[in-house]
Design a protein around this motif. Structure first.
Motif, PDB file in Angstrom:
ATOM      1  N   TYR A   1       0.838  -1.205   0.000  1.00 41.88           N
ATOM      2  CA  TYR A   1       0.000   0.000   0.000  1.00 41.88           C
ATOM      3  C   TYR A   1       0.873   1.255   0.000  1.00 41.88           C
ATOM      4  CZ  TYR A   1      -4.350   2.584   0.884  1.00 41.88           C
ATOM      5  OH  TYR A   1      -5.435   3.406   0.773  1.00 41.88           O
ATOM      6  N   TYR A   2       1.862   1.298   0.894  1.00 43.86           N
ATOM      7  CA  TYR A   2       2.754   2.455   0.950  1.00 43.86           C
ATOM      8  C   TYR A   2       3.500   2.639  -0.364  1.00 43.86           C
ATOM      9  CZ  TYR A   2       6.991   5.109   1.898  1.00 43.86           C
ATOM     10  OH  TYR A   2       8.013   6.007   1.809  1.00 43.86           O
TER      11      TYR A   2
ATOM     12  N   ALA B   1     -12.551  22.882   5.433  1.00 47.20           N
ATOM     13  CA  ALA B   1     -12.299  23.730   6.602  1.00 47.20           C
ATOM     14  C   ALA B   1     -13.541  24.416   7.118  1.00 47.20           C
ATOM     15  CB  ALA B   1     -11.235  24.771   6.248  1.00 47.20           C
ATOM     16  N   THR B   2     -14.641  24.355   6.389  1.00 51.86           N
ATOM     17  CA  THR B   2     -15.876  25.005   6.812  1.00 51.86           C
ATOM     18  C   THR B   2     -17.026  24.008   6.794  1.00 51.86           C
ATOM     19  OG1 THR B   2     -16.327  25.695   4.532  1.00 51.86           O
ATOM     20  CG2 THR B   2     -15.134  27.251   5.930  1.00 51.86           C
ATOM     21  N   GLY B   3     -18.147  24.406   7.379  1.00 52.72           N
ATOM     22  CA  GLY B   3     -19.320  23.542   7.391  1.00 52.72           C
ATOM     23  C   GLY B   3     -19.429  22.727   8.673  1.00 52.72           C
ATOM     24  N   PRO B   4     -20.626  22.199   8.956  1.00 54.58           N
ATOM     25  CA  PRO B   4     -20.862  21.494  10.214  1.00 54.58           C
ATOM     26  C   PRO B   4     -20.097  20.192  10.369  1.00 54.58           C
ATOM     27  CG  PRO B   4     -22.749  21.272   8.733  1.00 54.58           C
ATOM     28  CD  PRO B   4     -21.842  22.284   8.122  1.00 54.58           C
ATOM     29  N   TYR B   5     -19.584  19.634   9.273  1.00 57.20           N
ATOM     30  CA  TYR B   5     -18.836  18.376   9.362  1.00 57.20           C
ATOM     31  C   TYR B   5     -17.325  18.577   9.335  1.00 57.20           C
ATOM     32  CZ  TYR B   5     -23.333  16.258   7.995  1.00 57.20           C
ATOM     33  OH  TYR B   5     -24.643  15.884   7.919  1.00 57.20           O
ATOM     34  N   SER B   6     -16.875  19.828   9.360  1.00 59.60           N
ATOM     35  CA  SER B   6     -15.456  20.100   9.155  1.00 59.60           C
ATOM     36  C   SER B   6     -14.566  19.449  10.216  1.00 59.60           C
ATOM     37  CB  SER B   6     -15.203  21.608   9.126  1.00 59.60           C
ATOM     38  OG  SER B   6     -15.594  22.202  10.362  1.00 59.60           O
ATOM     39  N   HIS B   7     -15.134  19.192  11.395  1.00 59.29           N
ATOM     40  CA  HIS B   7     -14.332  18.609  12.478  1.00 59.29           C
ATOM     41  C   HIS B   7     -14.243  17.095  12.404  1.00 59.29           C
ATOM     42  CE1 HIS B   7     -18.478  18.115  13.776  1.00 59.29           C
ATOM     43  NE2 HIS B   7     -18.076  17.229  14.676  1.00 59.29           N
ATOM     44  N   LEU B   8     -15.013  16.482  11.515  1.00 56.75           N
ATOM     45  CA  LEU B   8     -15.065  15.022  11.455  1.00 56.75           C
ATOM     46  C   LEU B   8     -13.888  14.461  10.660  1.00 56.75           C
ATOM     47  CD1 LEU B   8     -18.877  14.455  10.728  1.00 56.75           C
ATOM     48  CD2 LEU B   8     -17.686  14.246  12.928  1.00 56.75           C
ATOM     49  N   PRO B   9     -13.410  13.267  11.050  1.00 54.68           N
ATOM     50  CA  PRO B   9     -12.353  12.623  10.258  1.00 54.68           C
ATOM     51  C   PRO B   9     -12.908  12.165   8.922  1.00 54.68           C
ATOM     52  CG  PRO B   9     -13.144  11.128  11.958  1.00 54.68           C
ATOM     53  CD  PRO B   9     -13.811  12.442  12.213  1.00 54.68           C
ATOM     54  N   GLY B  10     -12.064  12.125   7.919  1.00 48.80           N
ATOM     55  CA  GLY B  10     -12.521  11.742   6.580  1.00 48.80           C
ATOM     56  C   GLY B  10     -11.885  10.456   6.119  1.00 48.80           C
ATOM     57  N   TYR B  11     -12.656   9.404   6.063  1.00 43.77           N
ATOM     58  CA  TYR B  11     -12.197   8.129   5.527  1.00 43.77           C
ATOM     59  C   TYR B  11     -12.924   7.853   4.215  1.00 43.77           C
ATOM     60  CZ  TYR B  11      -9.778   7.099   9.888  1.00 43.77           C
ATOM     61  OH  TYR B  11      -8.922   7.155  10.952  1.00 43.77           O
ATOM     62  N   ASP B  12     -12.199   7.329   3.259  1.00 43.03           N
ATOM     63  CA  ASP B  12     -12.769   7.107   1.936  1.00 43.03           C
ATOM     64  C   ASP B  12     -14.091   6.351   1.993  1.00 43.03           C
ATOM     65  OD1 ASP B  12     -12.093   6.789  -1.229  1.00 43.03           O
ATOM     66  OD2 ASP B  12     -12.973   4.952  -0.442  1.00 43.03           O
ATOM     67  N   TYR B  13     -14.146   5.295   2.756  1.00 45.48           N
ATOM     68  CA  TYR B  13     -15.355   4.469   2.844  1.00 45.48           C
ATOM     69  C   TYR B  13     -16.554   5.295   3.298  1.00 45.48           C
ATOM     70  CZ  TYR B  13     -17.690  -0.088   3.671  1.00 45.48           C
ATOM     71  OH  TYR B  13     -18.517  -1.178   3.627  1.00 45.48           O
ATOM     72  N   ILE B  14     -16.328   6.127   4.320  1.00 46.03           N
ATOM     73  CA  ILE B  14     -17.401   6.976   4.830  1.00 46.03           C
ATOM     74  C   ILE B  14     -17.805   8.008   3.781  1.00 46.03           C
ATOM     75  CG2 ILE B  14     -17.991   8.702   6.590  1.00 46.03           C
ATOM     76  CD1 ILE B  14     -16.068   7.145   8.467  1.00 46.03           C
ATOM     77  N   ILE B  15     -16.825   8.553   3.096  1.00 46.62           N
ATOM     78  CA  ILE B  15     -17.119   9.544   2.055  1.00 46.62           C
ATOM     79  C   ILE B  15     -17.923   8.907   0.927  1.00 46.62           C
ATOM     80  CG2 ILE B  15     -16.113  11.083   0.337  1.00 46.62           C
ATOM     81  CD1 ILE B  15     -15.839  12.052   3.251  1.00 46.62           C
ATOM     82  N   GLN B  16     -17.567   7.696   0.528  1.00 48.98           N
ATOM     83  CA  GLN B  16     -18.342   7.018  -0.520  1.00 48.98           C
ATOM     84  C   GLN B  16     -19.797   6.864  -0.096  1.00 48.98           C
ATOM     85  OE1 GLN B  16     -16.942   3.707  -2.792  1.00 48.98           O
ATOM     86  NE2 GLN B  16     -14.796   4.028  -2.228  1.00 48.98           N
ATOM     87  N   ALA B  17     -20.017   6.611   1.193  1.00 47.61           N
ATOM     88  CA  ALA B  17     -21.384   6.459   1.690  1.00 47.61           C
ATOM     89  C   ALA B  17     -22.109   7.807   1.730  1.00 47.61           C
ATOM     90  CB  ALA B  17     -21.363   5.829   3.084  1.00 47.61           C
ATOM     91  N   MET B  18     -21.463   8.818   2.308  1.00 50.62           N
ATOM     92  CA  MET B  18     -22.142  10.095   2.547  1.00 50.62           C
ATOM     93  C   MET B  18     -22.306  10.925   1.287  1.00 50.62           C
ATOM     94  SD  MET B  18     -20.545  11.187   6.261  1.00 50.62           S
ATOM     95  CE  MET B  18     -21.607  12.637   6.393  1.00 50.62           C
ATOM     96  N   SER B  19     -21.482  10.682   0.279  1.00 50.06           N
ATOM     97  CA  SER B  19     -21.547  11.472  -0.957  1.00 50.06           C
ATOM     98  C   SER B  19     -22.625  10.996  -1.920  1.00 50.06           C
ATOM     99  CB  SER B  19     -20.203  11.408  -1.673  1.00 50.06           C
ATOM    100  OG  SER B  19     -19.966  10.087  -2.146  1.00 50.06           O
TER     101      SER B  19
ATOM    102  N   LYS C   1     -19.432  -0.243  -2.129  1.00 51.17           N
ATOM    103  CA  LYS C   1     -18.358   0.708  -2.360  1.00 51.17           C
ATOM    104  C   LYS C   1     -17.585   0.315  -3.614  1.00 51.17           C
ATOM    105  CE  LYS C   1     -14.811  -1.523   0.525  1.00 51.17           C
ATOM    106  NZ  LYS C   1     -13.819  -1.768  -0.549  1.00 51.17           N
ATOM    107  N   VAL C   2     -16.906   1.272  -4.198  1.00 55.86           N
ATOM    108  CA  VAL C   2     -16.012   0.991  -5.313  1.00 55.86           C
ATOM    109  C   VAL C   2     -14.828   0.195  -4.782  1.00 55.86           C
ATOM    110  CG1 VAL C   2     -14.568   2.051  -7.101  1.00 55.86           C
ATOM    111  CG2 VAL C   2     -16.750   3.084  -6.462  1.00 55.86           C
ATOM    112  N   GLY C   3     -14.241  -0.657  -5.609  1.00 63.29           N
ATOM    113  CA  GLY C   3     -13.208  -1.578  -5.155  1.00 63.29           C
ATOM    114  C   GLY C   3     -11.883  -0.959  -4.779  1.00 63.29           C
ATOM    115  N   VAL C   4     -11.663   0.315  -5.081  1.00 65.10           N
ATOM    116  CA  VAL C   4     -10.479   1.044  -4.613  1.00 65.10           C
ATOM    117  C   VAL C   4     -10.974   2.294  -3.871  1.00 65.10           C
ATOM    118  CG1 VAL C   4      -8.989   0.266  -6.479  1.00 65.10           C
ATOM    119  CG2 VAL C   4     -10.264   2.398  -6.747  1.00 65.10           C
ATOM    120  N   ALA C   5     -10.066   2.951  -3.152  1.00 68.24           N
ATOM    121  CA  ALA C   5     -10.427   4.153  -2.407  1.00 68.24           C
ATOM    122  C   ALA C   5     -10.573   5.322  -3.376  1.00 68.24           C
ATOM    123  CB  ALA C   5      -9.382   4.449  -1.339  1.00 68.24           C
TER     124      ALA C   5
END
Length: 394
Positions: free
Chosen positions: A59-60, A129-147, A162-166
């Motif tokens: 991965y690295y 940097a703005t908006g009510p979710y700005s303080h939340l951590p961002g993980y690809d999996y969560i973003i795929q769900a919320m977007s 989810k898509v098979g890659v991030a």
């Protein structure tokens, strides 16, 4: 021949995928990239596996070539001072700490400008940097769900998938790279640096493209369609008599060629000549095409469809894709010299420049591999470097 970004200096404070992928692309184009990692474990992806190849995480390795590696403890005054020296003659800083972290360290964008007035700071986060979710951590999996991406991915009657890659990370890295190049052009015109605020959430929303536009124009919430297309028919997986392949008929002209090739009066009827008609009677059309395609093998259809100019393709696994004649011809698998890995292969760059070709001059750096070298260049003595190691600054 130097790369197109030769003499551009990037200080890379990012880790995992979105930021490192962005800075790797910049490094591939000839920029000098200095990757800064923590002194403990470094980039988290160093521990993500298996697979590991002779101690290094696959991965690295995928996102960190063409970089120099240094470790710094940024929570110490001297570690922060070293960072300031690196930034003082840099063009770009890329970071993906949680919003506000750099400011808490005492080195936000306004402080950076005092060190380097023309600096460009690219800040990547989950939600910006703005908006009510700005303080939340961002993980690809969560973003795929919320977007909304997962809501349109998968079989119609199955679970969201989810898509098979991030993919949100990958797209954000690309958007960040584009933003950096735009900011450099702005600075070339005006002399001004600036901060780029880019988020995984925004990037993935933008990547909904026609699906988002369909909703905004119609008000209808898009649904999962499996392997079908919301706007084009036939554009999906079909089965030959020995397995499945993709048929992607992109316009009415291509459809007419398909109808002639399949020699079916129903397919040639006026009701199917236009894509709008095919969309209205999608299920009926698919049944006729499915029956016709099951009469031959995938190889036979590949020859016939290619000769007719109808887009189609096999469903390759990753090995088949990377081993394909096309991938080899395009140099999309490259061998890299590495100090500990005897046979390192990486995916090549898709950028093919005619005048300033991509070069891979540096392997993905070992943890802290270039710390001494970089500090010597900054003017630190051997004694000072040893002392900083003892004090856990580097």
């Amino acid at each position: 021949m130097p790369g197109p970004l030769h003499r551009l200096k990037i200080v890379d404070l990012s880790r995992v995928l979105a930021g490192p992928n962005c800075t790797m692309i910049l490094g591939d184009m000839g920029a000098e990239v200095i990757k800064i990692e923590s002194i403990e474990i470094g980039d988290e992806t160093r521990g993500w596996g298996p697979p590991f190849l002779e101690g290094e995480s696959a991965y690295y390795l995928c996102a960190n070539r063409n970089k120099q590696g240094i470790t710094l403890n940024l929570k110490t005054p001297q570690g922060l001072e070293i960072l300031k020296k690196l930034v003082s003659d840099a063009d770009v800083v890329v970071q993906n700490f949680k919003p506000g972290t750099l400011y808490r360290l005492g080195f936000g964008y306004e402080e950076m400008k005092k060190v380097n007035e023309g600096i460009i700071l690219a800040s990547i986060s989950g939600f910006g940097a703005t908006g009510p979710y700005s303080h939340l951590p961002g993980y690809d999996y969560i973003i795929q769900a919320m977007s909304g991406l997962m809501s349109i991915t998968g079989e119609k009657d199955g679970q969201p998938a989810k898509v098979g890659v991030a993919i949100a990370d990958v797209l954000t890295g690309l958007f960040t790279c584009i933003g950096i190049l735009g900011a450099i052009q702005h600075r070339n015109r005006t002399g001004e640096g600036q901060e780029i605020d880019i988020s995984l959430f925004d990037s993935q929303l933008a990547a909904l493209v026609n699906v988002a536009s369909n909703f905004l124009c119609s008000g209808r919430i898009p649904e999962r369609l499996g392997n079908a297309h919301p706007n084009i028919v036939p554009y999906q997986v079909f089965a030959a008599n020995d397995g499945e392949f993709i048929l992607a008929v992109g316009n009415d002209r291509q459809y007419q060629k398909l109808a002639i090739l399949l020699e079916d009066e129903i397919l040639l009827s006026d009701q199917y000549k236009k894509n709008s008609g095919r969309l209205q009677k999608k299920d009926e059309l698919e049944k006729v095409i499915t029956a016709k395609l099951k009469t031959k093998s995938r190889a036979e259809w590949k020859v016939l469809l290619d000769e007719a100019g109808i887009p189609n393709g096999p469903i390759n696994n990753v090995m088949e894709a990377l081993d394909s004649e096309q991938a080899i011809a395009r140099e999309m698998v490259v061998k890299i010299k590495h100090p500990t890995i005897s046979n390192l292969k990486l995916v090549g760059s898709p950028l093919k420049f005619s005048k300033s070709p991509i070069k891979i001059d540096r392997h993905p750096p070992l943890h802290s591999e270039h710390t001494d070298e970089i500090l010597f260049k900054l003017g630190y003595s051997k004694h000072e470097i040893v002392k900083m190691k003892q004090d856990h600054i580097i």
